[in-house]
Design a protein around this motif. Structure first.
Motif, PDB file in Angstrom:
ATOM      1  N   THR A  40       0.814  -1.213   0.000  1.00 22.61           N
ATOM      2  CA  THR A  40       0.000   0.000   0.000  1.00 22.61           C
ATOM      3  C   THR A  40       0.849   1.266   0.000  1.00 22.61           C
ATOM      4  N   GLU A  44      -0.411   5.193  -0.881  1.00 26.65           N
ATOM      5  CA  GLU A  44      -0.414   6.230   0.148  1.00 26.65           C
ATOM      6  C   GLU A  44       0.494   7.399  -0.241  1.00 26.65           C
ATOM      7  N   SER A  47      -1.276   9.655  -2.763  1.00 24.73           N
ATOM      8  CA  SER A  47      -2.249  10.526  -2.113  1.00 24.73           C
ATOM      9  C   SER A  47      -1.560  11.749  -1.505  1.00 24.73           C
TER      10      SER A  47
END
Length: 203
Positions: A40, A44, A47
């Protein structure tokens, strides 16, 4: 985002508001500790990059470290490293530095994370991914249609527009058919480089 100190102050915003002429870029150090979290990390980071670029449009961004405390010598780490480079290319980062490039201490905190690992200098999967992209991606980056949760890609071109390189990252198992569509008014010579054969010694 934004980051806060112990007083509750939004210090990224404060730094930008009060000292924007005193620095050139923000430095980020994204890490994940647990093995299942590492896949992930690129999502992340993307973002955060989008939020930084929206909030501070005149400042560049550098990932001066990224890494994992454990399991850095696995195929999953190669996939994550490749996707991090994809983001660095896509968002025109100042730099993207892996932690650690060379690790000769077999029992240290990052003992499994070196791209070149141990006193015997064993080459890990992430090394091959990093080298392949360093040697083949070009200066100009373009978004590619057709991405999904398991397929990530980016197109790059040389400054003169005569050479192209496509980075395709397949994040799931099983077979897939990936099609690349190029303009039909020119002749192209295509070369394909796959990492699969380099991974036989790794889980």
């Amino acid at each position: 985002f934004p980051s806060h100190d112990t007083t509750g102050q939004a210090w990224n915003n404060t730094l930008y508001d009060k000292a924007r002429d005193s620095f050139d870029f923000f430095a980020l150090h994204p890490y994940r500790i647990l093995p299942y979290e590492r896949l992930t990390l690129p999502l992340e980071l993307e973002s955060v990059l989008q939020k930084f670029q929206k909030a501070f449009p005149d400042k560049k961004i550098a990932v001066t470290e990224f890494g994992f405390f454990k399991n850095g010598n696995t195929l999953a780490n190669a996939i994550v490293s490749a996707e991090m480079i994809k983001l660095a290319t896509q968002y025109n980062l100042e730099m993207l530095l892996r932690h650690v490039l060379i690790e000769d201490q077999e029992a240290s905190l990052f003992s499994s994370h070196g791209a070149i690992l141990g006193k015997e200098a064993k080459i890990t999967p992430a090394y091959f991914a990093l080298k392949l992209m360093r040697d083949n991606l070009f200066e100009k980056a373009y978004m590619v249609k057709g991405e999904n949760e398991f397929i990530k890609s980016i197109a790059t071109a040389s400054v003169d527009g005569n050479e192209f390189a496509f980075l395709i990252i397949k994040k799931n198992g099983g077979s897939s058919i990936i099609k690349i569509r190029l303009p039909t008014d020119d002749a192209y010579h295509a070369e394909f480089h796959f990492l699969d054969y380099m991974y036989r010694d790794w889980e």
